[in-house]
Design an enzyme around this catalytic site. Structure first.
Site, mmCIF file in Angstrom:
data_model
loop_
_atom_site.group_PDB
_atom_site.id
_atom_site.type_symbol
_atom_site.label_atom_id
_atom_site.label_comp_id
_atom_site.label_asym_id
_atom_site.label_seq_id
_atom_site.Cartn_x
_atom_site.Cartn_y
_atom_site.Cartn_z
ATOM 1 N N GLY A 143 0.834 -1.194 0.000
ATOM 2 C CA GLY A 143 0.000 0.000 0.000
ATOM 3 C C GLY A 143 0.866 1.239 0.000
ATOM 4 N N GLY A 144 0.224 2.376 0.204
ATOM 5 C CA GLY A 144 0.952 3.628 0.159
ATOM 6 C C GLY A 144 1.982 3.751 1.274
ATOM 7 C CG MET A 145 2.665 3.279 6.103
ATOM 8 S SD MET A 145 1.715 2.941 7.580
ATOM 9 C CE MET A 145 1.525 1.170 7.465
ATOM 10 C CB VAL B 71 1.745 -6.306 4.895
ATOM 11 C CG1 VAL B 71 1.524 -7.213 6.107
ATOM 12 C CG2 VAL B 71 1.259 -4.898 5.206
ATOM 13 C CE LYS C 193 1.017 -2.450 7.561
ATOM 14 N NZ LYS C 193 -0.298 -1.778 7.707
ATOM 15 C CG ASP D 27 -5.967 5.458 6.714
ATOM 16 O OD1 ASP D 27 -6.774 5.919 5.878
ATOM 17 O OD2 ASP D 27 -4.944 4.831 6.390
#
Length: 530
Positions: free
Chosen positions: A20-22, A25, A40, A141
């Site tokens: 994902g954007g962050m 995982v 993560k 979020d």
């Protein structure tokens, strides 16, 4: 690619699960505690461009993680560790691994969910939020990809506190001019860069519930900025326009959650839950027409249909990892291809190396990865496949995972009975191991019955002093003793001790073990009557 060296000397990256954007995982493994974990990897640009910024980021995470850890609810996966690598460029968050499906997999415009399923998810999320807001922790979020439904139907809310760590609750821009945050679920106050409150999470819950029931995002547009503009200014489409069978009161609740002003939304998440309650399936009610959800996905309504239900009985509702064909044992053996033979040998060697380090869970998993391809190539009840399954089950037993080992030993005993006969040695060994699993799981009556039945067979085939018979007699006696049946245990263990002294000698390990048990029994039997 997985790390060449374990993170912090203990966490191994095994395979990617999501990105994902962050960050990415991974399914990982904790070599110290012998358990699977989720790892993560926070992207470098989020951590910072210098050691000082990275250290500050790590401190911010640990501070937030301590707060998040105060949310005592099964719907919040635990965060175990945060590791900043030596380059100060990457932060690894080590978390509980949840076996389940992302809520994103449930949403499809042409396959709308039953209303009860959507409401069950929202009600469970509301319950989690009620515990979080009490701390207080605001998620900031909430979105379908941050919500998992575990195999038993429990909803898990991921990434509590992560938005606060990354400070994505304000509309900052990156160097490329891209807004930070999940714009499809941003409350108007987040878009404006205002203060977040529990009502911010309620708005996001309204977005999620609208999407679950309508099968599509609340707002869509050609650009991210237009979507953010709609969150601030546009009226949401009422659910009954998209789906007339949605109850009016449920549509009213969703519209209430999606009001632009935070103070105009429901007072708290407890109010939301109470308004969802009438649409939840009542306890004991089975799904009716139109209430069956997607095939093969976890059912979030089960917790409401069977609240506080006990665990399923061992083996109930779960099949053996490899399906067995009752006629397979009659087929001619299939030659093992050279490549498959090499892969099987490699799996055994890898598993054995892990066992040497007492990494039982991972050793069993390594064998599990070769079982399915071997079964496809050779047949579910070929000798090679049964040996692999037996070895894996034995490792699970050795590692204390009795709940996983029991149904497999039962299935293996049936398979060996077909291929080698019901009184053959492999079938007997698996039934004995299954009985030992039952004993460890507290099913002592069933375990004793199985062990005694096996002992009768072994005595007929091999006599009373075979290694198998001796172990069964010992197990039966020790189980009886553990159950407080001292007189019955003495009746079994006394002649066993005499036989062991005669055949193996008084210094044998089992002889000494049985002797110590008899000494304990003697203390009770010789006690004066009162």
């Amino acid at each position: 690619m997985p790390q060449q060296q374990p993170i912090a000397g203990r966490y191994e990256l095994l395979e990617p699960l999501d990105n994902g954007g962050m960050g990415d995982v991974w399914r990982g493994y904790d070599a110290v505690l012998d358990r699977p974990v989720a790892v993560k990897l926070i992207r470098q640009q989020a951590v910072g461009g210098s050691p000082q910024l990275a250290e500050e980021f790590a401190k911010r995470f640990r501070r937030e993680a301590r707060i998040t850890a105060r949310i005592q609810h099964p719907g919040v996966p635990q965060v175990y560790d945060a590791v900043l690598d030596d380059t100060y460029e990457r932060l690894f968050l080590v978390m509980e691994l949840v076996d389940g499906m992302s809520l994103s997999a449930y949403i499809h415009p042409n396959r709308l969910l039953p209303v009860s399923w959507a409401v069950a998810v929202a009600a469970q999320v509301a319950t989690v939020l009620s515990y979080a807001h009490e701390v207080p922790v605001i998620h900031r979020d909430l979105k379908p990809s941050n919500i998992l439904v575990a195999r038993d139907g429990t909803v898990k809310v991921l990434d509590f506190g992560i938005a606060a760590i990354l400070r994505t609750d304000v509309t900052k821009l990156t160097a490329t001019g891209t807004p930070i945050g999940t714009y499809q679920y941003m409350a108007p106050e987040q878009v404006r860069g205002g203060r977040t409150t529990p009502q911010t999470d309620l708005y996001a819950l309204g977005c999620v519930l609208h999407e679950l029931l309508g099968g599509r995002l609340l707002f869509t547009a050609d650009s991210e900025y237009m979507v953010m503009y709609q969150h601030v200014n546009a009226a949401p489409t009422p659910l009954r326009v998209l789906r007339p069978e949605v109850p009016q009161e449920l549509e009213d609740l969703v519209l209430h959650l999606l009001l632009k002003a935070p103070e105009a939304r429901p007072a708290d998440v407890q109010e939301v839950y109470e308004r969802l309650r009438p649409f939840l399936p009542p306890p004991g009610r089975m799904p009716g027409p139109g209430e069956a959800g997607p095939a093969g996905v976890p059912d979030p309504t089960g917790l409401f249909r069977n609240p506080y239900a006990p665990r399923a009985r061992a083996g109930a509702g779960r099949s053996a990892p490899v399906a067995a064909d009752p006629a397979a044992g009659q087929a001619a053996p299939v030659p093992v291809p050279a490549q498959l033979r090499a892969e099987i040998d490699e799996a055994y060697a890898h598993s054995d190396a892990l066992l040497d380090e007492e990494r039982f869970a991972q050793a069993a998993e390594v064998l599990g990865e070769i079982i399915e391809p071997a079964a496809r190539a050779l047949g579910a009840e070929s000798r090679k496949v049964l040996e692999l399954r037996t070895r894996r089950a034995a490792i699970q037993l050795l590692g204390g995972d009795y709940r996983a080992a029991l149904p497999e030993f039962d299935a293996l005993a049936d398979a060996y009975a077909r291929t080698d006969g019901p009184t053959g040695e492999p079938a007997r060994a698996c039934r004995a191991q299954a009985a030992r699993c039952r004993a460890e799981l507290g099913q002592v009556t069933d375990a004793l019955a199985a062990l005694r039945g096996l002992l009768d067979v072994v005595r007929t085939v091999d006599g009373d002093l075979s290694e198998e018979a001796v172990e069964l007699r010992r197990d039966i006696g020790m189980l009886l003793l553990a159950q407080g049946q001292a007189v019955e245990a003495h009746r079994i263990l006394r002649p066993l001790h005499d036989d062991l002294c005669l055949v193996f000698g008084p210094g044998d390990e089992m002889t000494e073990e049985v002797g110590e048990a008899l000494a304990l029994i003697g203390l009770d039997l010789d006690a004066p009557a009162t």
